[in-house]
Design a protein around this motif. Structure first.
Motif, PDB file in Angstrom:
ATOM      1  N   ASP A 142       0.959  -1.096  -0.124  1.00 48.35           N
ATOM      2  CA  ASP A 142       0.074   0.055   0.142  1.00 48.35           C
ATOM      3  C   ASP A 142       0.842   1.338   0.037  1.00 48.35           C
ATOM      4  O   ASP A 142       0.660   2.145   0.693  1.00 48.35           O
ATOM      5  N   LEU A 143       1.955   1.251  -0.643  1.00 45.00           N
ATOM      6  CA  LEU A 143       2.911   2.342  -0.811  1.00 45.00           C
ATOM      7  C   LEU A 143       2.635   3.190  -2.108  1.00 45.00           C
ATOM      8  O   LEU A 143       2.110   2.702  -3.023  1.00 45.00           O
ATOM      9  N   SER A 144       2.752   4.339  -2.084  1.00 47.32           N
ATOM     10  CA  SER A 144       2.715   5.326  -2.952  1.00 47.32           C
ATOM     11  C   SER A 144       3.963   5.127  -4.090  1.00 47.32           C
ATOM     12  O   SER A 144       4.929   4.611  -3.809  1.00 47.32           O
ATOM     13  N   PHE A 145       3.636   5.520  -5.324  1.00 52.48           N
ATOM     14  CA  PHE A 145       4.836   5.400  -6.199  1.00 52.48           C
ATOM     15  C   PHE A 145       6.079   6.062  -5.898  1.00 52.48           C
ATOM     16  O   PHE A 145       7.004   5.754  -6.009  1.00 52.48           O
ATOM     17  N   ARG A 146       5.870   7.323  -5.273  1.00 51.37           N
ATOM     18  CA  ARG A 146       7.091   7.866  -4.708  1.00 51.37           C
ATOM     19  C   ARG A 146       7.840   7.154  -3.582  1.00 51.37           C
ATOM     20  O   ARG A 146       9.066   6.989  -3.861  1.00 51.37           O
TER      21      ARG A 146
END
Length: 157
Positions: free
Chosen positions: A120-124
């Motif tokens: 559940d991590l952002s692309f950044r």
């Protein structure tokens, strides 16, 4: 450090669980991650989110575990492609099938997909963890998602 643990331990645990698919191993590595973070807190320079830093430590702990335990296989299951891949994955529809497909993906597609869908991590954040740019993570995820959709469509025919 206790506040940091309370605020970020679940994210680190979910990240490790997404990579190992073993609750026991993810829990063990989460504890080791925070132990290492305490030992090396002076190395955290604030240039990234603390979650990103902790996930980098967690990834290193996982690699260290695999080096110490050769032959240990990651017990991956699977995730399926449809209209909204993320929604489908999180609702566990055909989860085993999708995980089986992802397990066969080559890097970096497999890791980017796991980090996005299960961590559940952002692309950044994915870009930071993997030492790449946010745009690279986006493009890699998109290509992986398209490949997964194609794989799932092929099986459905």
């Amino acid at each position: 450090m206790e506040e940091i643990y309370k605020a970020h331990s679940q994210a680190v645990y979910r990240y490790l669980l997404s990579l190992t698919h073993s609750e026991e191993l993810a829990e063990e590595l989460t504890q080791e991650t925070f132990y290492q973070a305490i030992k090396g807190i002076e190395r955290f320079d604030g240039s990234c989110k603390i979650t990103t830093w902790l996930c980098s430590i967690a990834k290193n702990q996982l690699y260290s575990y695999y080096r110490k335990h050769p032959g240990t296989e990651v017990l991956e299951e699977d995730i399926q492609g449809a209209t909204s891949l993320e929604a489908e994955v999180m609702s566990n529809i055909n989860r085993l099938e999708i995980l089986k497909k992802l397990h066969l993906f080559q890097e970096p597609f497999r890791e980017v997909m796991y980090l996005r869908l299960f961590g559940d991590l952002s692309f950044r954040e994915i870009g930071e963890i993997l030492g790449r740019t946010e745009n690279w993570a986006r493009v890699t995820y998109y290509r992986g998602k398209e490949k997964l959709k194609k794989e799932m469509d092929t099986d459905g025919e």
